[in-house]
Design an enzyme around this catalytic site. Structure first.
Site, PDB file in Angstrom:
ATOM      1  N   ARG A  37       0.819  -1.213   0.000  1.00 23.99           N
ATOM      2  CA  ARG A  37       0.000   0.000   0.000  1.00 23.99           C
ATOM      3  C   ARG A  37       0.852   1.262   0.000  1.00 23.99           C
ATOM      4  O   ARG A  37       0.473   2.278  -0.594  1.00 23.99           O
ATOM      5  CB  ARG A  37      -0.958  -0.011   1.189  1.00 23.99           C
ATOM      6  CG  ARG A  37      -2.104  -0.990   1.015  1.00 23.99           C
ATOM      7  CD  ARG A  37      -3.011  -1.030   2.221  1.00 23.99           C
ATOM      8  NE  ARG A  37      -4.173  -1.878   1.983  1.00 23.99           N
ATOM      9  CZ  ARG A  37      -5.017  -2.267   2.912  1.00 23.99           C
ATOM     10  NH1 ARG A  37      -4.828  -1.880   4.172  1.00 23.99           N
ATOM     11  NH2 ARG A  37      -6.055  -3.032   2.615  1.00 23.99           N
ATOM     12  N   LYS A 194     -18.034 -17.588   3.296  1.00 19.59           N
ATOM     13  CA  LYS A 194     -19.447 -17.476   3.605  1.00 19.59           C
ATOM     14  C   LYS A 194     -20.238 -16.722   2.539  1.00 19.59           C
ATOM     15  O   LYS A 194     -19.799 -15.688   2.056  1.00 19.59           O
ATOM     16  CB  LYS A 194     -19.637 -16.771   4.952  1.00 19.59           C
ATOM     17  CG  LYS A 194     -19.112 -17.556   6.139  1.00 19.59           C
ATOM     18  CD  LYS A 194     -19.411 -16.828   7.436  1.00 19.59           C
ATOM     19  CE  LYS A 194     -18.942 -17.628   8.652  1.00 19.59           C
ATOM     20  NZ  LYS A 194     -19.252 -16.919   9.919  1.00 19.59           N
ATOM     21  N   GLY A 342      -8.042  -9.444  -0.393  1.00 21.51           N
ATOM     22  CA  GLY A 342      -6.785  -9.936   0.162  1.00 21.51           C
ATOM     23  C   GLY A 342      -6.400 -11.327  -0.293  1.00 21.51           C
ATOM     24  O   GLY A 342      -5.258 -11.570  -0.705  1.00 21.51           O
ATOM     25  N   GLY A 365     -13.171  -3.803   1.249  1.00 22.78           N
ATOM     26  CA  GLY A 365     -14.578  -3.454   1.386  1.00 22.78           C
ATOM     27  C   GLY A 365     -15.087  -2.537   0.297  1.00 22.78           C
ATOM     28  O   GLY A 365     -16.201  -2.706  -0.217  1.00 22.78           O
TER      29      GLY A 365
END
Length: 386
Positions: A37, A194, A342, A365
């Site tokens: 980053r 999930k 990620g 996100g």
């Protein structure tokens, strides 16, 4: 999307405030373990310096309590690494809200913006104070674009000029190209443990894509909803109805063969078997070679590919072949590809295809929320100032 870009601004002698995403992983001693980053932020900082600006950079790091300075959340290690990469002295300034001294051609790193009271609440008073520090506000932190905070949203409302840095602009250009007017067929790969964490993404993509590939625990839920026995595989039984709705909305590709094991371990024996032959004590931990080969053909013929998540437990070698095949198929495809998340980036790096992916998003996100079609507050703020 229309927004001002840093590259188009006259910056000589101007004070430029850059909101970067320098929230890097660190070990227990505070040493940086991955500076991706930081490196991604360099083009924007260098561009401002080359244009003769006096540059201020800030970022969040961790989740500190506002109003309390804790060394474990300090940007001091980031200042040192940033200075090394820029080959410049980068001083770290604490308590910067009321004024920053920096000369043109120099850069100063402003201490963790989340130390400031009102940052997370997008406080208007704080936002105005920060806006007063600069002539040009630059948001180059797409990874935080889904949050309405003082340095990501509020400042853009009050700064004289608000624009996107090269990283932010590249992210928005790539995502817009992939979803707004994609070259067909549009294929999305969405995987993860999930369904519940990506249900809204799956639902939104179902209305846009021509083919949907699911993997990981998400795949197991879809298999269960399709009448397959999945043994002790990770799945969400209460979301079978939602999985069925998604399968009715678009073409969800389920594997004909899978790789199973009795536990997630490098010691366990992996076995390839038909998807309908999973036994009670087995777990589905990867897609099988026949399925991987078919998906590879599909991906090589795609026009646009969106990829989020590994299709198997790729960290364990005997369950990594499916993700390996997917990664190389995307790399060899002539499609425009965009990948984010990620696990996805870890897989891309592991299988050595980073230089063959069209665009790799550094966001998590924000990437998912953009795929959902949500309005990202930081992006909306820049569009309002276009």
């Amino acid at each position: 999307m229309k927004f001002k870009r840093l590259a188009d601004q006259e910056l000589r002698g101007k004070r430029v405030f850059i909101r970067a995403d320098l929230n890097v992983p660190q070990d227990d001693s505070g040493a940086i373990t991955d500076d991706t980053r930081i490196r991604a932020s360099l083009p924007g900082i260098r561009l401002a310096l080359e244009k003769g600006a006096a540059v201020m950079v800030t970022s969040h790091l961790g989740r500190p309590k506002e109003g309390k300075h804790e060394e474990k959340d300090s940007l001091a290690p980031i200042a040192a690494r940033l200075g090394s990469l820029l080959n410049l002295e980068v001083k770290l300034q604490k308590n910067w809200i009321d004024g920053v001294a920096v000369d043109p051609g120099r850069v100063v790193l402003l201490e963790n913006c989340r130390f400031n009271v009102g940052e997370k609440a997008d406080d208007e008073g704080l936002s105005k104070k920060i806006a007063a520090l600069c002539d040009v506000y630059v948001n180059d932190a797409f990874g935080t674009a889904h949050r309405a905070e003082a340095t990501t949203h509020g400042v853009a409302r009050f700064a004289k000029i608000a624009c996107a840095g090269p990283l932010m602009a590249a992210e928005l250009d790539a995502l817009g190209r992939a979803l707004s007017n994609p070259r067909r067929p549009l294929v999305a790969i969405v995987a993860g443990s999930k369904v519940s964490t990506k249900l809204s993404v799956l639902g939104a993509l179902a209305a846009k894509v021509d083919r949907l590939i699911v993997g990981g625990g998400i795949l197991n839920t879809f298999l269960l909803a399709s009448g397959f026995e999945i043994g002790k595989s990770l799945a969400e039984k209460d979301l079978q109805k939602e999985a069925k709705n998604i399968m009715q909305a678009t073409d969800v590709l389920l594997p004909e063969d899978v790789v199973v094991g009795t536990e997630i371990s490098a010691r366990v024996r992996a076995e390839v078997k038909p998807a309908e032959a999973v036994e009670a004590d087995e777990m589905i931990l990867d897609i099988g070679p026949k399925s991987a080969a078919k998906l590879a053909v599909l991906l090589k013929g795609a026009g646009t590919i969106v990829w989020n998540g590994a299709v198997g437990v790729f960290e364990v070698e005997q369950f990594a072949k499916g993700t390996d095949a997917i990664a190389h198929a995307i790399a060899e495809s002539k499609a425009f590809s965009i990948a984010g998340g990620g696990d996805t980036i870890a897989a891309i790096n592991k299988f050595g295809v980073a230089d063959k992916i069209g665009y790799i998003s550094t966001a998590g996100g924000a990437f998912l929320e953009f795929l959902e079609g949500k309005t990202l507050p930081a992006v909306a703020a820049l569009e309002a100032r276009a």
